[in-house]
Write a protein that holds these residues in place. Structure first.
Motif, PDB file in Angstrom:
ATOM      1  N   UNK A 304       0.804  -1.226   0.000  1.00  0.00           N
ATOM      2  CA  UNK A 304       0.000   0.000   0.000  1.00  0.00           C
ATOM      3  C   UNK A 304       0.836   1.274   0.000  1.00  0.00           C
ATOM      4  N   UNK A 305       1.704   1.448   1.005  1.00  0.00           N
ATOM      5  CA  UNK A 305       2.492   2.665   1.089  1.00  0.00           C
ATOM      6  C   UNK A 305       3.462   2.795  -0.086  1.00  0.00           C
ATOM      7  N   UNK A 306       4.014   1.669  -0.499  1.00  0.00           N
ATOM      8  CA  UNK A 306       4.957   1.692  -1.624  1.00  0.00           C
ATOM      9  C   UNK A 306       4.260   2.151  -2.899  1.00  0.00           C
ATOM     10  N   UNK A 307       3.100   1.589  -3.175  1.00  0.00           N
ATOM     11  CA  UNK A 307       2.338   1.964  -4.363  1.00  0.00           C
ATOM     12  C   UNK A 307       2.010   3.449  -4.351  1.00  0.00           C
ATOM     13  N   UNK A 308       1.586   3.943  -3.201  1.00  0.00           N
ATOM     14  CA  UNK A 308       1.206   5.349  -3.079  1.00  0.00           C
ATOM     15  C   UNK A 308       2.397   6.274  -3.270  1.00  0.00           C
ATOM     16  N   UNK A 309       3.519   5.948  -2.629  1.00  0.00           N
ATOM     17  CA  UNK A 309       4.684   6.833  -2.710  1.00  0.00           C
ATOM     18  C   UNK A 309       5.324   6.812  -4.094  1.00  0.00           C
ATOM     19  N   UNK A 310       5.334   5.652  -4.742  1.00  0.00           N
ATOM     20  CA  UNK A 310       5.873   5.571  -6.104  1.00  0.00           C
ATOM     21  C   UNK A 310       5.028   6.437  -7.037  1.00  0.00           C
ATOM     22  N   UNK A 311       3.713   6.355  -6.876  1.00  0.00           N
ATOM     23  CA  UNK A 311       2.841   7.162  -7.732  1.00  0.00           C
ATOM     24  C   UNK A 311       3.058   8.655  -7.490  1.00  0.00           C
ATOM     25  N   UNK A 312       3.179   9.051  -6.221  1.00  0.00           N
ATOM     26  CA  UNK A 312       3.413  10.462  -5.904  1.00  0.00           C
ATOM     27  C   UNK A 312       4.737  10.942  -6.487  1.00  0.00           C
ATOM     28  N   UNK A 313       5.747  10.100  -6.440  1.00  0.00           N
ATOM     29  CA  UNK A 313       7.055  10.469  -6.980  1.00  0.00           C
ATOM     30  C   UNK A 313       7.008  10.593  -8.505  1.00  0.00           C
ATOM     31  N   UNK A 314       6.327   9.635  -9.145  1.00  0.00           N
ATOM     32  CA  UNK A 314       6.267   9.643 -10.606  1.00  0.00           C
ATOM     33  C   UNK A 314       5.529  10.868 -11.140  1.00  0.00           C
ATOM     34  N   UNK A 315       4.567  11.362 -10.383  1.00  0.00           N
ATOM     35  CA  UNK A 315       3.804  12.529 -10.836  1.00  0.00           C
ATOM     36  C   UNK A 315       4.722  13.724 -11.071  1.00  0.00           C
ATOM     37  N   UNK A 316       5.783  13.816 -10.277  1.00  0.00           N
ATOM     38  CA  UNK A 316       6.711  14.953 -10.445  1.00  0.00           C
ATOM     39  C   UNK A 316       7.538  14.835 -11.726  1.00  0.00           C
ATOM     40  N   UNK A 317       7.682  13.603 -12.225  1.00  0.00           N
ATOM     41  CA  UNK A 317       8.459  13.382 -13.441  1.00  0.00           C
ATOM     42  C   UNK A 317       7.570  13.194 -14.677  1.00  0.00           C
ATOM     43  N   UNK A 318       6.356  12.716 -14.443  1.00  0.00           N
ATOM     44  CA  UNK A 318       5.422  12.475 -15.545  1.00  0.00           C
ATOM     45  C   UNK A 318       4.135  13.248 -15.259  1.00  0.00           C
ATOM     46  N   UNK A 319       4.093  14.521 -15.593  1.00  0.00           N
ATOM     47  CA  UNK A 319       2.884  15.303 -15.350  1.00  0.00           C
ATOM     48  C   UNK A 319       1.672  14.660 -16.019  1.00  0.00           C
ATOM     49  N   UNK A 320       0.593  14.620 -15.292  1.00  0.00           N
ATOM     50  CA  UNK A 320      -0.608  13.940 -15.794  1.00  0.00           C
ATOM     51  C   UNK A 320      -1.381  14.861 -16.727  1.00  0.00           C
ATOM     52  N   UNK A 321      -0.819  15.061 -17.913  1.00  0.00           N
ATOM     53  CA  UNK A 321      -1.412  16.004 -18.856  1.00  0.00           C
ATOM     54  C   UNK A 321      -1.889  15.349 -20.146  1.00  0.00           C
ATOM     55  N   UNK A 322      -1.735  14.029 -20.258  1.00  0.00           N
ATOM     56  CA  UNK A 322      -2.162  13.334 -21.468  1.00  0.00           C
ATOM     57  C   UNK A 322      -2.656  11.942 -21.115  1.00  0.00           C
ATOM     58  N   UNK A 323      -3.293  11.316 -22.087  1.00  0.00           N
ATOM     59  CA  UNK A 323      -3.794   9.962 -21.861  1.00  0.00           C
ATOM     60  C   UNK A 323      -2.645   8.980 -21.657  1.00  0.00           C
ATOM     61  N   UNK A 324      -1.555   9.173 -22.394  1.00  0.00           N
ATOM     62  CA  UNK A 324      -0.389   8.313 -22.222  1.00  0.00           C
ATOM     63  C   UNK A 324       0.162   8.428 -20.808  1.00  0.00           C
ATOM     64  N   UNK A 325       0.226   9.647 -20.294  1.00  0.00           N
ATOM     65  CA  UNK A 325       0.712   9.865 -18.932  1.00  0.00           C
ATOM     66  C   UNK A 325      -0.205   9.198 -17.918  1.00  0.00           C
ATOM     67  N   UNK A 326      -1.512   9.236 -18.163  1.00  0.00           N
ATOM     68  CA  UNK A 326      -2.461   8.593 -17.253  1.00  0.00           C
ATOM     69  C   UNK A 326      -2.223   7.085 -17.208  1.00  0.00           C
TER      70      UNK A 326
END
Length: 364
Positions: A304-326
């Motif tokens: 749980x915590x690992x999944x959440x923190x990895x996602x939070x970290x990736x958001x800083x490198x992969x801005x959620x601005x496109x379908x591919x990013x999603x």
């Protein structure tokens, strides 16, 4: 000309097919749980992504937890010739080793990491969900970490609500056994009505759905039925009906139609999964992998915590601005989490295998 009877399982016994089916399903069902917890990227983009996300996380993955309860009920009573006080106590002893010990371990580990991160490193963002800061905790709050500290009624390690509810259901097995032995059809029908009607006991740990699906498995086991054989009775129907219902449930998400489609999909999804998996095993297209089956609980408890923190970290490198990013933010954290937790489990088994008694439980 004599009638030639073709056996249902020509290459192995029904018991072997069932055993291998259950073993193979352990890991994919955990992946289903991770898919559920991967549901909410910050700002989903694109109709295709939304459809895929809803289909996988909100529809297909959703029967994994009921299937876990069903299998647990089946295995609890498997090959049980009689059920009395001595049998009940022995079953509780075994479930304490396989369920209670890892449940306590992972929640205690979460408490320790929660306290250290906040009090030593002053990290407020690495926390277990919407929980009050540890500096405000009373003794009762520490105890509630093992039961319902996270809103609305979850333990500190949120996914372990399943283990908690399963343990409570196990305590009720004398009632389950009595109901199945005396009035099996009425007992299951009453539980079905309670489940489909959304009845709640309003007591944390008493889960109507858990008791219902556990009791279905118990019924099959007590009556000496093979789960795969029973599912094969509607094999062709399930292969057509479930994909249709899953598609309809996805497309109708948010409408009143899902009130009927979703429960039907849960029931048929279980049958469909048993049928397709057992068929592939029988044809020797797939086979259980001991490492994945044995490590599935570790992935489940640690993710749980690992999944959440990895996602939070990736958001800083992969801005959620496109379908591919999603898609990336939806799938990559899951894949990384599975890879990392399996690697940790491998290291544990390689260097400190005795620790598995606490992390995944001892199974006799």
């Amino acid at each position: 000309m004599k009638h030639i009877c073709i056996p249902l399982f020509p290459n192995m016994t029904p018991q072997e097919v069932q055993s291998k089916t259950i073993a193979w399903l352990r890991f994919p069902m955990i992946i289903g749980v991770l898919l559920i917890h991967s549901y909410n990227p910050i700002h989903p983009k694109g109709d295709v992504f939304v459809f895929v996300r809803n289909l996988s996380s909100e529809v297909v993955a959703r029967f994994c937890v009921p299937l876990f309860f069903l299998i647990a009920g089946y295995l609890f009573f498997y090959k049980l010739k009689q059920f009395n006080g001595a049998t009940y106590r022995e079953k509780l002893r075994k479930r304490a080793s396989s369920l209670l010990v890892p449940y306590l371990f992972w929640n205690l580990w979460a408490i320790i990491t929660y306290v250290v991160l906040q009090e030593v490193f002053e990290l407020r963002t690495l926390a277990y969900g919407p929980v009050d800061r540890v500096e405000t905790w009373q003794i009762a709050d520490y105890l509630r970490c093992f039961w319902d500290i996270r809103a609305p009624h979850y333990p500190l390690v949120y996914p372990l609500w399943f283990v908690r509810d399963l343990m409570v259901t196990v305590l009720l097995t004398p009632l389950v056994y009595a109901g199945i032995k005396r009035l099996p059809h009425l007992f299951i029908a009453a539980l079905f009505v309670a489940w489909i009607g959304g009845f709640s006991f309003r007591v944390t740990g008493l889960n109507t759905g858990a008791i219902f699906f556990f009791s279905i498995g118990a019924l099959l086991s007590i009556q000496g039925r093979n789960m795969v054989t029973e599912c094969r009775k509607i094999q062709r129907f399930s292969w057509v009906a479930y994909p249709a219902i899953a598609l309809a449930d996805t497309l109708c998400k948010g409408t009143v139609a899902t009130t009927y489609l979703h429960p039907a999909g849960l029931l048929l999804g279980i049958v469909f999964t048993f049928n397709i998996t057992s068929w592939l095993i029988e044809k020797e297209k797939i086979r259980p992998r001991h490492f994945l089956a044995s490590g599935s609980f570790f992935v489940y408890a640690a993710h749980e915590q690992m999944l959440s923190q990895i996602r939070k970290t990736l958001v800083t490198f992969v801005p959620d601005t496109s379908e591919t990013a999603s898609f990336i933010l939806y799938l990559l954290p899951l894949l990384l989490t599975v890879g990392i937790t399996l690697a940790l489990y491998y290291l544990q088994q390689r260097f400190v295998p005795a620790l598995s008694r606490f992390t995944v439980g001892k199974r006799d």
